[in-house]
Design an enzyme around this catalytic site. Sequence first.
Site, PDB file in Angstrom:
ATOM      1  N   ASP A  44       0.906  -1.118  -0.101  1.00 39.98           N
ATOM      2  CA  ASP A  44       0.139  -0.024  -0.134  1.00 39.98           C
ATOM      3  C   ASP A  44       0.881   1.468   0.220  1.00 39.98           C
ATOM      4  O   ASP A  44       1.616   1.362   0.878  1.00 39.98           O
ATOM      5  CB  ASP A  44      -0.812   0.032   1.139  1.00 39.98           C
ATOM      6  CG  ASP A  44      -1.805   1.248   1.188  1.00 39.98           C
ATOM      7  OD1 ASP A  44      -2.928   1.270   0.543  1.00 39.98           O
ATOM      8  OD2 ASP A  44      -1.418   2.284   1.740  1.00 39.98           O
ATOM      9  N   TYR A  49       3.137  10.000   0.720  1.00 39.60           N
ATOM     10  CA  TYR A  49       4.186   9.347   1.670  1.00 39.60           C
ATOM     11  C   TYR A  49       5.518   9.819   1.408  1.00 39.60           C
ATOM     12  O   TYR A  49       6.628   9.750   2.312  1.00 39.60           O
ATOM     13  CB  TYR A  49       4.154   7.995   1.928  1.00 39.60           C
ATOM     14  CG  TYR A  49       2.578   7.584   2.194  1.00 39.60           C
ATOM     15  CD1 TYR A  49       1.756   8.147   3.104  1.00 39.60           C
ATOM     16  CD2 TYR A  49       2.319   6.233   1.976  1.00 39.60           C
ATOM     17  CE1 TYR A  49       0.572   7.760   3.298  1.00 39.60           C
ATOM     18  CE2 TYR A  49       1.010   5.737   2.375  1.00 39.60           C
ATOM     19  CZ  TYR A  49       0.122   6.799   2.889  1.00 39.60           C
ATOM     20  OH  TYR A  49      -1.112   6.130   3.388  1.00 39.60           O
ATOM     21  N   LYS A  78      -2.425   6.296  -4.109  1.00 46.15           N
ATOM     22  CA  LYS A  78      -3.464   7.259  -3.843  1.00 46.15           C
ATOM     23  C   LYS A  78      -3.080   8.669  -4.634  1.00 46.15           C
ATOM     24  O   LYS A  78      -1.950   9.102  -4.315  1.00 46.15           O
ATOM     25  CB  LYS A  78      -3.498   7.489  -2.387  1.00 46.15           C
ATOM     26  CG  LYS A  78      -3.787   6.111  -1.574  1.00 46.15           C
ATOM     27  CD  LYS A  78      -4.133   6.227  -0.236  1.00 46.15           C
ATOM     28  CE  LYS A  78      -3.790   4.716   0.519  1.00 46.15           C
ATOM     29  NZ  LYS A  78      -2.432   4.766   0.992  1.00 46.15           N
ATOM     30  N   HIS A 111      -7.299  10.035  -2.104  1.00 40.35           N
ATOM     31  CA  HIS A 111      -6.639   9.980  -0.439  1.00 40.35           C
ATOM     32  C   HIS A 111      -7.752  10.491   0.431  1.00 40.35           C
ATOM     33  O   HIS A 111      -7.846   9.867   1.534  1.00 40.35           O
ATOM     34  CB  HIS A 111      -5.406  10.401  -0.650  1.00 40.35           C
ATOM     35  CG  HIS A 111      -4.429   9.868   0.464  1.00 40.35           C
ATOM     36  ND1 HIS A 111      -3.085  10.047   0.071  1.00 40.35           N
ATOM     37  CD2 HIS A 111      -4.735   9.396   1.687  1.00 40.35           C
ATOM     38  CE1 HIS A 111      -2.677   9.271   1.424  1.00 40.35           C
ATOM     39  NE2 HIS A 111      -3.674   8.989   2.232  1.00 40.35           N
TER      40      HIS A 111
END
Length: 318
Positions: A44, A49, A78, A111
Amino acid sequence: MVSTLQFSNGDRMPALGLGTWKSGPGDVYKAVKEAIALGYRHIDCAHIYGNEAEIGRALAESFSEGVATREQLWITSKLWNDSHGAEDVRPALETTLSNLQLDYLDLYLIHWPVALKKGASFPLTSDKLISLKDLPISTTWQAMEALVDDGKCRHIGVSNFSTTKLQALVKTARIKPEINQIELHPYLQQPSMLAFCQENNIYLTAYSPLGSSDRPNSLKTDDEPVLLDDATIASIAKTHGATPAQVLISWAIHRGTAVIPKSVNPARIKQNLAAAEVSLTPEDMQTITALNLSRRYVDGTIWVVEGGAYTLANLWDN
Ligand code: A2P
């Protein structure tokens, strides 16, 4: 054996995956390589990130070394909040694909149901936020649907959506959302969300399944309960010769959701995968049901700024 969740086109998503939120530079490359070597088949990711390029390197090496094939892996990413505009969705996916060194994603998610101006960074001010009236989810979703048409992602879904927002999307979508990735654990069980999704053929993926105690201090409160220290979870773990983390992961799988525990530690990456072998009893599940506190660790307050378009009430629709 990790069970799978099957979609209407026959594709199967492994119910247990590796989370990569908070997995830092250096660590995340090793974590992903280690996880794939151990047998994880679901990773994931997310643009925000900030570690997709490193994950891409780990994926490319795993493929070239013959540890796994692309087809064996389920890769999720996302769309970040600053790319909700119709013309911004495709370039955002292309950046993610290029970072991950992939031709397609298995799953691409919106997201957050929160829109930001292009390139907006923290700290947020109201002028960096765009309301959902001005940039509706339906606009973003149509651009997501086009990515499926082009074969750039096999499945599309959302994250952090309330049942109210899901309902609105399901009504208007040409390609229905197949996943809602939300915070789920024994302190935040969201039973009505689970029931709604079961009725509407939407799977849930549980994020922060271990309570995400490594999240930034700005997202924490002083008095928060520590999920991994829960005495009831510890006692159930003892009866199975398992760890508390394994019970939390197994609980999510027993509820029919997917779950993505994050770790960058090889021993814990291995331990978390082995949670797929922990078989909780109906009594264990009932005992855990009683632990619900409806307590969010990731409560969305970062989107709530003075004079801005978002409130906790309109974010979660409660
Ligand atoms: P680490 O990465 O050092 O293993 P969540 O998945 O809810 O976001 O939680 C992630 C946090 O839980 C991280 O701090 C991670 O640390 C820790 N963690 C991951 N697996 C385990 C485990 N099996 N036992 C205890 N802590 C764990």
